[in-house]
Every structure is written in structure tokens, then in C-alpha cells.
Design a protein around this motif. Structure first.
Motif, PDB file in Angstrom:
ATOM      1  N   ALA A  66      14.404  10.127  -0.509  1.00  0.00           N
ATOM      2  CA  ALA A  66      14.720  11.547  -0.758  1.00  0.00           C
ATOM      3  C   ALA A  66      13.580  12.317  -1.389  1.00  0.00           C
ATOM      4  O   ALA A  66      13.549  13.550  -1.326  1.00  0.00           O
ATOM      5  N   GLY A  67      12.638  11.618  -2.031  1.00  0.00           N
ATOM      6  CA  GLY A  67      11.532  12.315  -2.676  1.00  0.00           C
ATOM      7  C   GLY A  67      12.037  13.305  -3.710  1.00  0.00           C
ATOM      8  O   GLY A  67      12.883  12.978  -4.549  1.00  0.00           O
ATOM      9  N   THR A  68      11.552  14.530  -3.623  1.00  0.00           N
ATOM     10  CA  THR A  68      11.969  15.541  -4.602  1.00  0.00           C
ATOM     11  C   THR A  68      13.284  16.216  -4.197  1.00  0.00           C
ATOM     12  O   THR A  68      13.674  17.218  -4.802  1.00  0.00           O
ATOM     13  N   GLY A  69      13.937  15.717  -3.164  1.00  0.00           N
ATOM     14  CA  GLY A  69      15.266  16.213  -2.808  1.00  0.00           C
ATOM     15  C   GLY A  69      15.266  17.514  -2.021  1.00  0.00           C
ATOM     16  O   GLY A  69      16.274  18.217  -1.974  1.00  0.00           O
ATOM     17  N   ALA A  70      14.147  17.806  -1.355  1.00  0.00           N
ATOM     18  CA  ALA A  70      14.048  19.096  -0.646  1.00  0.00           C
ATOM     19  C   ALA A  70      15.087  19.193   0.482  1.00  0.00           C
ATOM     20  O   ALA A  70      15.703  20.246   0.676  1.00  0.00           O
ATOM     21  N   ALA A  71      15.275  18.106   1.220  1.00  0.00           N
ATOM     22  CA  ALA A  71      16.266  18.128   2.309  1.00  0.00           C
ATOM     23  C   ALA A  71      17.674  18.187   1.728  1.00  0.00           C
ATOM     24  O   ALA A  71      18.528  18.952   2.188  1.00  0.00           O
ATOM     25  N   THR A 126      17.350   4.069  -7.546  1.00  0.00           N
ATOM     26  CA  THR A 126      16.107   3.433  -7.118  1.00  0.00           C
ATOM     27  C   THR A 126      16.429   2.427  -6.017  1.00  0.00           C
ATOM     28  O   THR A 126      17.300   1.569  -6.188  1.00  0.00           O
ATOM     29  N   PHE A 127      15.747   2.575  -4.897  1.00  0.00           N
ATOM     30  CA  PHE A 127      15.995   1.682  -3.761  1.00  0.00           C
ATOM     31  C   PHE A 127      14.745   1.608  -2.895  1.00  0.00           C
ATOM     32  O   PHE A 127      14.170   2.646  -2.549  1.00  0.00           O
ATOM     33  N   ASP A 128      14.332   0.389  -2.568  1.00  0.00           N
ATOM     34  CA  ASP A 128      13.193   0.187  -1.672  1.00  0.00           C
ATOM     35  C   ASP A 128      13.723  -0.030  -0.259  1.00  0.00           C
ATOM     36  O   ASP A 128      14.319  -1.071   0.041  1.00  0.00           O
ATOM     37  N   MET A 129      13.498   0.964   0.599  1.00  0.00           N
ATOM     38  CA  MET A 129      14.005   0.873   1.976  1.00  0.00           C
ATOM     39  C   MET A 129      13.364  -0.284   2.753  1.00  0.00           C
ATOM     40  O   MET A 129      13.911  -0.718   3.763  1.00  0.00           O
ATOM     41  N   SER A 144      14.799  12.086   5.769  1.00  0.00           N
ATOM     42  CA  SER A 144      13.853  13.109   6.170  1.00  0.00           C
ATOM     43  C   SER A 144      12.453  12.610   5.831  1.00  0.00           C
ATOM     44  O   SER A 144      12.138  12.425   4.646  1.00  0.00           O
ATOM     45  N   GLN A 145      11.677  12.334   6.850  1.00  0.00           N
ATOM     46  CA  GLN A 145      10.265  11.962   6.682  1.00  0.00           C
ATOM     47  C   GLN A 145      10.089  10.680   5.869  1.00  0.00           C
ATOM     48  O   GLN A 145       9.098  10.541   5.162  1.00  0.00           O
ATOM     49  N   SER A 146      11.023   9.769   5.974  1.00  0.00           N
ATOM     50  CA  SER A 146      10.857   8.527   5.204  1.00  0.00           C
ATOM     51  C   SER A 146      10.943   7.274   6.064  1.00  0.00           C
ATOM     52  O   SER A 146      10.265   6.286   5.770  1.00  0.00           O
ATOM     53  N   VAL A 147      11.740   7.304   7.136  1.00  0.00           N
ATOM     54  CA  VAL A 147      11.911   6.099   7.947  1.00  0.00           C
ATOM     55  C   VAL A 147      10.583   5.655   8.570  1.00  0.00           C
ATOM     56  O   VAL A 147      10.342   4.464   8.781  1.00  0.00           O
ATOM     57  N   ALA A 188      18.123   8.418  -2.904  1.00  0.00           N
ATOM     58  CA  ALA A 188      17.485   7.125  -3.161  1.00  0.00           C
ATOM     59  C   ALA A 188      15.996   7.209  -2.870  1.00  0.00           C
ATOM     60  O   ALA A 188      15.576   7.808  -1.872  1.00  0.00           O
ATOM     61  N   ASP A 189      15.219   6.601  -3.732  1.00  0.00           N
ATOM     62  CA  ASP A 189      13.773   6.534  -3.517  1.00  0.00           C
ATOM     63  C   ASP A 189      13.250   5.327  -4.300  1.00  0.00           C
ATOM     64  O   ASP A 189      13.939   4.819  -5.185  1.00  0.00           O
ATOM     65  N   PHE A 190      12.044   4.864  -3.939  1.00  0.00           N
ATOM     66  CA  PHE A 190      11.479   3.730  -4.677  1.00  0.00           C
ATOM     67  C   PHE A 190      10.382   4.156  -5.642  1.00  0.00           C
ATOM     68  O   PHE A 190       9.785   3.306  -6.295  1.00  0.00           O
ATOM     69  N   SER A 191      10.113   5.462  -5.705  1.00  0.00           N
ATOM     70  CA  SER A 191       9.044   5.952  -6.560  1.00  0.00           C
ATOM     71  C   SER A 191       9.644   6.660  -7.772  1.00  0.00           C
ATOM     72  O   SER A 191      10.258   7.726  -7.635  1.00  0.00           O
ATOM     73  N   GLU A 192       9.464   6.044  -8.931  1.00  0.00           N
ATOM     74  CA  GLU A 192      10.004   6.659 -10.154  1.00  0.00           C
ATOM     75  C   GLU A 192       9.391   8.045 -10.378  1.00  0.00           C
ATOM     76  O   GLU A 192      10.052   8.953 -10.874  1.00  0.00           O
ATOM     77  N   ARG A 193       8.127   8.191  -9.990  1.00  0.00           N
ATOM     78  CA  ARG A 193       7.451   9.482 -10.163  1.00  0.00           C
ATOM     79  C   ARG A 193       8.113  10.552  -9.290  1.00  0.00           C
ATOM     80  O   ARG A 193       8.327  11.674  -9.711  1.00  0.00           O
ATOM     81  N   MET A 194       8.441  10.177  -8.047  1.00  0.00           N
ATOM     82  CA  MET A 194       9.125  11.131  -7.160  1.00  0.00           C
ATOM     83  C   MET A 194      10.536  11.415  -7.684  1.00  0.00           C
ATOM     84  O   MET A 194      11.014  12.559  -7.639  1.00  0.00           O
ATOM     85  N   ILE A 195      11.196  10.387  -8.180  1.00  0.00           N
ATOM     86  CA  ILE A 195      12.548  10.583  -8.727  1.00  0.00           C
ATOM     87  C   ILE A 195      12.500  11.538  -9.927  1.00  0.00           C
ATOM     88  O   ILE A 195      13.358  12.428 -10.063  1.00  0.00           O
ATOM     89  N   ILE A 236       0.866   4.006  -2.980  1.00  0.00           N
ATOM     90  CA  ILE A 236       0.555   5.415  -2.721  1.00  0.00           C
ATOM     91  C   ILE A 236       1.658   6.317  -3.252  1.00  0.00           C
ATOM     92  O   ILE A 236       1.405   7.284  -3.975  1.00  0.00           O
ATOM     93  N   TRP A 237       2.907   5.993  -2.935  1.00  0.00           N
ATOM     94  CA  TRP A 237       4.006   6.880  -3.336  1.00  0.00           C
ATOM     95  C   TRP A 237       4.322   6.812  -4.825  1.00  0.00           C
ATOM     96  O   TRP A 237       5.001   7.683  -5.361  1.00  0.00           O
ATOM     97  N   ARG A 238       3.823   5.766  -5.480  1.00  0.00           N
ATOM     98  CA  ARG A 238       4.037   5.667  -6.931  1.00  0.00           C
ATOM     99  C   ARG A 238       2.852   6.208  -7.724  1.00  0.00           C
ATOM    100  O   ARG A 238       2.866   6.216  -8.937  1.00  0.00           O
ATOM    101  N   ALA A 284       0.843  -1.204   0.000  1.00  0.00           N
ATOM    102  CA  ALA A 284       0.000   0.000   0.000  1.00  0.00           C
ATOM    103  C   ALA A 284       0.874   1.248   0.000  1.00  0.00           C
ATOM    104  O   ALA A 284       0.610   2.212  -0.730  1.00  0.00           O
ATOM    105  N   ASN A 285       1.943   1.225   0.786  1.00  0.00           N
ATOM    106  CA  ASN A 285       2.865   2.375   0.832  1.00  0.00           C
ATOM    107  C   ASN A 285       3.472   2.617  -0.553  1.00  0.00           C
ATOM    108  O   ASN A 285       3.516   3.748  -1.034  1.00  0.00           O
ATOM    109  N   ALA A 286       3.900   1.532  -1.187  1.00  0.00           N
ATOM    110  CA  ALA A 286       4.500   1.665  -2.521  1.00  0.00           C
ATOM    111  C   ALA A 286       3.467   2.201  -3.518  1.00  0.00           C
ATOM    112  O   ALA A 286       3.753   3.106  -4.302  1.00  0.00           O
TER     113      ALA A 286
END
Ligand SMILES: C[S@@+](CC[C@H](N)C(=O)[O-])C[C@H]1O[C@@H](n2cnc3c(N)ncnc32)[C@H](O)[C@@H]1O
Length: 256
Positions: A72-77, A118-121, A140-143, A93-100, A25-27, A21-23
Motif C-alpha cells: 500500500a505504500g503511503t496509501g494513495a490508492a 507489516t507483510f512481505d508479499m 497498486s504498483q506492487s505486484v 499492508a507493506d513491508f517497509s516501516e518507513r513507507m508505513i 530499496i523500499w526500506r 535488493a527490493n526490500a
């Protein structure tokens, strides 16, 4: 995003419906569009915490070093760190190609100083070509999107990928087991946002799904700090805290 409230702390193994579900949502386009629409407001609100993370790193302003930003999402941090240390380099690193994709666009002014991977934590399959060891790792806001069991193993894997003496810092929301503390957090947040209570009571299905995904794996602070120590970090501390948001971290011992 809304302040957290008591969460289900049940740990889900990688590949469970919670991770799926998390994947999803973020994708999804819907989530990424929602996230991108709020990026500037969020960046303004979180700038002091990201700056503190930069200040905590033991580098001189013009040192050359590489840090890893996980989830990292959109890399704001990462942008705040790249600005603070103009000779630094980021692996995001992120698992969402859309966010990357969004992050790659947002980081265009930093061309040559960053790469996305691309990495799935939630799993443990780190990209084989990652340029580890890293001089620092930040999250930042991912763990809070991974289950507690996975937080523990993730911390150990981060330690393994840090250079001796390298720091790991995490800025994240946490949960509490104490309903009075929970009520105090909510009281303050509701005073600051008078529309919050009504919003909580009238979430759209999409907002409810995002909320459930946000709180699912929130974990108490003590447990996470204990996990960091157990993983082998030293200088472990909660370097900043306000209500349910914290920055904690530590460093890999210099001799290891
Ligand atoms: C709340 S956003 C935070 C983004 C960014 N770090 C920031 O602070 O602005 C969470 C990010 O973590 C990513 N994420 C969530 N679960 C993940 C996982 N299992 N593996 C990798 N990335 C994940 C999402 O795709 C999203 O980009």
C-alpha cells in the motif's frame, strides 16, 4: 516513474538477492524520500485508474465493508477508495516501516477507518491477526515487485482471503515479449516526455538501482491473467489498459 522496457523475467524465490535488493530499496531513506516527494504528482496522474478500481467494486456508495491494499505504500490508492466509499475500512499492508510511517501520517484524516500491517508479499507469512476474509483486495504498483512464481501463489493466497464473491483488482505495469510492442510503448512515452531519452542515458547510480528494481519482475499481461484464472478467480478481465499499464482482476466465485 519511467516507462518499463524489456525486463529480466527470471523468477526469484523469496529470500533471494533480488528480493533482498527490493526490500533494501523500499526500506531506505533515499527511496522513501524520493517516493514521498513525488506522491502528489503521482496521485494526480493515477487518480482516474484508482477511481476506476473503486467503480469496479460491487458496493453501494454507503456500504460498510473492509478492503485490503497490499504493498500500500503511503496509501494513495486506498485514499481514493476510502473517499469513494465513505463507510469503508482499509487494511493496508507493506513491508517497509518507513513507507508505513509515511502512510500513517498521510492517512491521519481517515483515523478510525484504517490500519497498517507489516507483510512481505514475497514470502507467504501472512499476519496471523489479519481481519480476513476481506470484501475486496486491491494492489497498486506492487505486484510487479515479486517474482513470477510468487505472483502465482500470491494470487491463490489472495483468493483464500476474500469473502465469496469478493473482488481482487491489480493496477500495475506489465512487460511484453514483442520488441515492436515495446518500441511502440517507448515511442509514445518519449513523445510525451521529451527529456526521457536523455534521462535514460544518464541515470545516477541510485536511479539505475531503482530502475532495475522496477523492471526486474515485470511480467507479460497474458501470463498474469492466466495465473489469476488458474488461481480460481472468475470474471477475470483486463478492465483497463494503456500501453504498459493495466488494471486486471476478477472475483472469488460466490459459492466458494
Ligand atoms: C511503487 S510503490 C506503490 C505504493 C502504492 N500502492 C501506490 O500505488 O502508491 C510499491 C510499494 O510496494 C511495497 N513493496 C514492494 N515489495 C514489497 C513486498 N515484497 N512486500 C510488501 N510490500 C512491498 C513498497 O514498500 C512500496 O510501498
Amino acid at each position: 516513474m519511467d516507462p518499463p522496457h524489456p525486463a529480466d523475467h527470471g523468477a526469484a524465490a523469496p529470500g533471494t538477492p533480488a528480493d533482498d535488493a527490493n526490500a533494501a530499496i523500499w526500506r531506505s531513506d533515499e527511496m522513501v524520500e524520493h517516493w514521498v516527494a513525488g506522491v502528489d504528482d503521482r496521485a494526480r496522474g493515477r487518480a482516474p485508474q484508482w477511481r476506476l478500481m473503486a467503480e469496479l467494486l460491487p458496493f453501494a456508495t454507503h456500504d460498510t465493508f473492509t478492503f485490503l491494499d497490499l504493498g500500500a505504500g503511503t496509501g494513495a490508492a486506498a485514499r481514493v477508495l476510502l473517499d469513494f466509499f465513505p463507510a469503508s475500512r482499509a487494511v493496508l499492508a507493506d513491508f517497509s516501516e518507513r513507507m508505513i510511517d509515511e502512510g500513517t501520517r498521510a492517512l491521519a484524516p481517515y483515523e478510525g477507518r484504517f490500519e497498517f500491517v507489516t507483510f512481505d508479499m514475497a514470502g507467504g507469512d501472512w499476519p496471523p491477526d489479519l481481519p480476513a476474509p476481506f470484501d475486496a483486495v486491491v494492489t497498486s504498483q506492487s505486484v510487479h515487485h515479486v517474482a513470477d512464481e510468487r505472483k502465482r501463489t500470491l494470487f491463490a493466497e489472495i483468493l483464500d482471503r476474500l469473502a465469496p464473491g469478493g473482488w481482487y483488482l491489480n493496477f500495475d505495469p506489465v512487460a511484453t515479449d514483442d520488441p515492436l510492442v515495446e518500441a511502440a510503448w517507448r515511442r509514445v512515452n518519449d513523445r510525451r516526455d521529451p527529456a526521457a531519452a536523455a534521462h535514460r542515458a544518464h541515470r545516477t547510480p541510485e536511479e539505475a538501482a531503482r530502475w532495475e528494481n522496477h523492471v526486474r519482475h515485470l511480467a507479460p499481461l497474458d501470463r498474469q491473467v492466466g495465473d489469476l484464472r488458474a488461481a480460481g478467480f472468475e470474471a477475470v478481465d483486463v478492465y483497463w489498459k494503456q500501453l504498459d499499464y493495466v488494471i486486471y482482476g476478477g472475483r472469488r466465485p460466490a459459492g466458494r
